[in-house]
Design an enzyme around this catalytic site. Structure first.
Site, PDB file in Angstrom:
ATOM      1  N   CYS A  67       0.842  -1.197   0.000  1.00  0.00           N
ATOM      2  CA  CYS A  67       0.000   0.000   0.000  1.00  0.00           C
ATOM      3  C   CYS A  67       0.876   1.246   0.000  1.00  0.00           C
ATOM      4  O   CYS A  67       0.648   2.197  -0.757  1.00  0.00           O
ATOM      5  CB  CYS A  67      -0.928  -0.008   1.211  1.00  0.00           C
ATOM      6  N   GLU A  76      -3.889  -4.475  -4.373  1.00  0.00           N
ATOM      7  CA  GLU A  76      -3.765  -3.074  -4.779  1.00  0.00           C
ATOM      8  C   GLU A  76      -4.332  -2.875  -6.186  1.00  0.00           C
ATOM      9  O   GLU A  76      -5.071  -1.925  -6.450  1.00  0.00           O
ATOM     10  CB  GLU A  76      -2.303  -2.629  -4.724  1.00  0.00           C
TER      11      GLU A  76
END
Length: 224
Positions: A133, A203
């Site tokens: 992240c 993601e």
């Protein structure tokens, strides 16, 4: 080669898939449908709430007070800085308190949060699960920092993740995972890699979730 350099190489196709996703590309040009960004912001606010809790969990697994303090500082940054940004976006995007009170995370946001929450039992496991992240957003911010989308919300988003403040946080966590990997067994390092790659997958899936306005509604034609 450092451990994180190896991870970055192993995950390169997943990073590139995020860079090439139409949500990301159109955010940079300012062409992104605002409804898709609105969906993203609400899902990301839920995600960041869970992310800060996992950062705080990392503090409980830290080997000393210095590392514990840094994980708690990162959690506070998530709560204060990024949540403040999302509150600003909520105002600009007309997300009401009543709407947020009944919000339900989409399948991808829910699954990604659960993936991070279940990482364990070491600090290395936790950090490997949350590092993508940091890292994916950092690289997107670097690629976009000279972009000038004719949209104030998108410009603010790009400025946040292309900032030196964010880069310093990312580099700190990359270096920390290298230290932890150097102290880990081969079995633990393999586990770190698997957690890292799964988070890289999520993601990319997060952009797709926003792009498609993903929800729990059954696809057309599926019987109840």
């Amino acid at each position: 080669m450092t451990f994180t350099t190896h991870l970055r190489q192993e995950a390169d196709a997943l990073f590139q898939a995020s860079f090439d996703h139409p949500f990301v590309r159109e955010l940079g040009t300012g062409e992104l449908d605002e409804a898709k960004f609105r969906h993203y912001v609400m899902q990301d606010s839920y995600y960041l709430n869970q992310f800060s809790k996992v950062q705080a969990k990392g503090a409980t697994l830290a080997p000393n007070m210095e590392v514990a303090s840094r994980f708690l500082t990162h959690a506070l940054h998530t709560i204060e800085a990024e949540h403040a940004l999302h509150r600003e976006f909520f105002t600009l995007l007309d997300v009401t308190e009543a709407e947020w009170a009944t919000f339900e995370p989409a399948p991808t946001a829910y699954a990604y949060a659960l993936h991070m929450q279940q990482a364990g039992p070491t600090l290395g496991d936790v950090l490997a699960s949350i590092l993508p992240c940091y890292w994916v957003y950092y690289e997107i911010g670097e690629r976009m920092k000279d972009a000038t989308p004719d949209h104030p919300i998108y410009a603010t988003w790009i400025a946040t993740y292309g900032s030196e403040w964010f880069r310093d946080l990312v580099e700190e966590q990359i270096e920390r995972l290298d230290v932890l990997a150097g102290q880990a067994t081969a079995e633990e390092r393999l586990r770190y890699q698997q957690l890292f790659l799964k988070s890289c997958y999520y993601e990319h899936a997060f952009w797709e979730m926003a792009w498609t306005l993903e929800s729990w509604a059954l696809p057309t034609g599926v019987r109840r």
